[in-house]
Design a protein around this motif. Structure first.
Motif, short mmCIF file in Angstrom:
data_model
loop_
_atom_site.label_atom_id
_atom_site.label_comp_id
_atom_site.label_asym_id
_atom_site.label_seq_id
_atom_site.Cartn_x
_atom_site.Cartn_y
_atom_site.Cartn_z
N UNK A 1 16.15 0.34 3.90
CA UNK A 1 14.86 -0.03 4.45
C UNK A 1 13.81 1.07 4.27
N UNK A 2 14.23 2.23 3.75
CA UNK A 2 13.28 3.33 3.59
C UNK A 2 12.05 2.94 2.77
N UNK A 3 12.20 2.25 1.62
CA UNK A 3 11.00 1.86 0.86
C UNK A 3 10.10 0.92 1.66
N UNK A 4 10.68 0.08 2.50
CA UNK A 4 9.89 -0.85 3.31
C UNK A 4 8.99 -0.08 4.27
N UNK A 5 9.57 0.88 4.99
CA UNK A 5 8.78 1.66 5.93
C UNK A 5 7.77 2.54 5.20
N UNK A 6 8.15 3.05 4.02
CA UNK A 6 7.23 3.88 3.26
C UNK A 6 5.99 3.09 2.84
N UNK A 7 6.20 1.88 2.33
CA UNK A 7 5.06 1.06 1.92
C UNK A 7 4.25 0.61 3.13
N UNK A 8 4.92 0.31 4.23
CA UNK A 8 4.25 -0.10 5.47
C UNK A 8 3.25 0.96 5.92
N UNK A 9 3.58 2.23 5.78
CA UNK A 9 2.71 3.31 6.22
C UNK A 9 1.74 3.78 5.13
N UNK A 10 2.18 3.73 3.88
CA UNK A 10 1.34 4.25 2.80
C UNK A 10 0.13 3.38 2.54
N UNK A 11 0.27 2.07 2.69
CA UNK A 11 -0.85 1.18 2.39
C UNK A 11 -2.09 1.48 3.26
N UNK B 1 -3.09 -2.02 -2.11
CA UNK B 1 -1.84 -2.74 -2.40
C UNK B 1 -1.12 -2.19 -3.63
N UNK B 2 -1.75 -2.26 -4.79
CA UNK B 2 -1.02 -1.95 -6.03
C UNK B 2 -0.64 -0.48 -6.16
N UNK B 3 -1.56 0.43 -5.83
CA UNK B 3 -1.22 1.85 -5.92
C UNK B 3 -0.08 2.22 -4.98
N UNK B 4 -0.12 1.83 -3.69
CA UNK B 4 1.04 2.14 -2.84
C UNK B 4 2.35 1.54 -3.34
N UNK B 5 2.30 0.29 -3.83
CA UNK B 5 3.53 -0.32 -4.36
C UNK B 5 4.07 0.51 -5.52
N UNK B 6 3.19 0.88 -6.45
CA UNK B 6 3.63 1.64 -7.62
C UNK B 6 4.24 2.98 -7.22
N UNK B 7 3.64 3.65 -6.24
CA UNK B 7 4.15 4.96 -5.83
C UNK B 7 5.49 4.84 -5.11
N UNK B 8 5.63 3.86 -4.23
CA UNK B 8 6.90 3.70 -3.52
C UNK B 8 7.99 3.25 -4.48
N UNK B 9 7.67 2.38 -5.42
CA UNK B 9 8.67 2.00 -6.42
C UNK B 9 9.08 3.19 -7.27
N UNK C 1 0.22 -3.18 10.55
CA UNK C 1 0.79 -4.53 10.45
C UNK C 1 0.08 -5.41 9.44
N UNK C 2 -1.26 -5.26 9.33
CA UNK C 2 -1.98 -6.07 8.36
C UNK C 2 -1.87 -5.46 6.96
N UNK C 3 -2.22 -4.19 6.82
CA UNK C 3 -2.17 -3.53 5.51
C UNK C 3 -0.74 -3.45 4.98
N UNK C 4 0.13 -2.83 5.78
CA UNK C 4 1.49 -2.58 5.31
C UNK C 4 2.26 -3.85 5.05
N UNK C 5 2.19 -4.80 5.99
CA UNK C 5 2.92 -6.05 5.79
C UNK C 5 2.28 -6.88 4.68
N UNK C 6 0.98 -6.79 4.51
CA UNK C 6 0.33 -7.47 3.40
C UNK C 6 0.84 -6.95 2.06
N UNK D 1 -11.25 -2.26 -3.81
CA UNK D 1 -10.65 -1.50 -2.71
C UNK D 1 -9.21 -1.92 -2.44
N UNK D 2 -9.03 -3.21 -2.24
CA UNK D 2 -7.74 -3.67 -1.74
C UNK D 2 -6.76 -4.06 -2.84
#
Length: 337
Positions: free
Chosen positions: A7-17, A122-130, A41-46, A116-117
């Motif tokens: 779950x570490x990537x999930x929490x990382x993306x949740x906070x990084x976004x 969205x895309x930059x945080x996803x790319x970094x966490x991946x 909750x909105x940014x990270x879960x989105x 912005x979004x």
């Protein structure tokens, strides 16, 4: 049930976004860090929904980009009403030269929201966490139950933001405006699923070196954000609209070509995200936070956030180094666009 490390990537993306989307940009200050927990909750879960649906559908990055654009319109449309409000956070961002009375919307503002979004929230945080998630970069991180929980939290976070904005602004768009934006959102989501069937052929030649890809991303995104923040006169607004369109077409064309050439892989995708992230690092300094406050405190916060972003990029760069034991695992996913 996934183990905590899974779950570490999930929490990382949740906070990084929310960190990238609001704090690194300079919209929020160090003193407003607790607000990040309200926005997560909105940014990270989105961002998680975009990533998980994109990966599960098999559409990869093209699908995630389209879903991220849908997220951008959901957030700034039905949720916080920015696209139509003429007094958002006490400022009229709507009635500039590119305002279209028939739609009650600004071309420039809508483009800004999408940039912005779609890219940074969205895309930059996803790319970094991946990038940090070596062996599971292209796999889903959540099961069905986890995905359902994320969806519920996202809706709850969106409702919370809507109610908070309504308490401040007492504004809701017209039914026609809401119906129109919902139609566009639905079309973007449909396109994200349809793109699964689109497979462009490989192209001859070798992809550019990752540092060249990152430099191109930095220059292209800076060419848009720099003047947009430094040139605030009305004459530039329509020029900025043209710059956004040209930059979008050029960026899509470049990435589409490079990603179909030999050698394209995780280091190139990281370089794209790194270049875009560094644009936010320098752009944050001329950006004034929505809450105003001390210029000195703002600059200190920008420096702290920028330093954290650079440390994150160093960590990600180290994670792109292939260890011999991991070579076979990474090679199975490195050709993905």
């Amino acid at each position: 049930m996934p183990t905590p490390p899974r779950l570490a990537p999930v929490f990382a993306l949740f906070l990084l976004s929310p960190f990238v989307g609001e704090f690194l940009l300079g919209n929020l200050t160090l003193a407003e860090l607790p607000l990040g927990l309200v926005l997560a909750p909105m940014y990270g879960c989105g961002a998680l929904l975009v990533r998980e649906v994109g990966r599960r559908s098999g559409g990869g990055w093209p699908a995630m980009v389209l879903l991220a654009a849908a997220y951008a319109l959901i957030e700034e449309g039905p949720i916080d009403q920015l696209l139509w409000s003429d007094s958002y956070a006490g400022a009229d961002l709507l009635h500039g030269p590119s305002y279209l009375p028939a739609l009650g919307m600004s071309v420039e503002l809508t483009q800004t929201v999408l940039a912005l979004h779609t890219v940074w929230s969205v895309c930059v945080p996803i790319a970094l966490v991946e990038t940090l998630t070596r062996s599971r970069r292209s796999e889903p991180w959540l099961g069905r139950v986890g995905l359902a929980v994320v969806a519920v939290v996202f809706v709850a976070g969106g409702v919370l933001v809507f109610l908070g904005n309504y308490a401040d602004e007492h504004f809701v768009a017209s039914p026609g405006q809401l119906a129109g934006i919902c139609l566009v959102i639905a079309l973007l989501i449909a396109a994200a699923f349809a793109v699964r069937a689109l497979r462009l052929p490989p192209l001859p030649g070798r992809a550019p070196a990752p540092w060249r890809v990152g430099l191109a991303a930095l220059v292209l995104t800076s060419a848009y954000w720099g003047p947009a923040n430094l040139l605030t006169d009305n004459w530039y607004e329509w020029v900025g609209v043209g710059v956004w369109c040209a930059g979008t077409v050029l960026g899509v064309w470049w990435v589409s070509r490079w990603s179909r050439q030999e050698g394209w892989g995780v280091r190139h995708r990281f370089a794209l995200a790194a270049g875009a992230l560094l644009t936010y690092v320098w752009v944050s300094f001329p950006v004034r936070p929505e809450s105003g406050g001390s210029v000195r405190a703002d600059l200190v916060g920008n420096a702290v956030f920028g330093a954290l972003a650079c440390l994150l990029l160093v960590w990600c760069a180290r994670r792109t180094r292939v260890r011999p034991a991991e070579g076979n695992v990474i090679s199975r996913t490195s050709a993905e666009a």
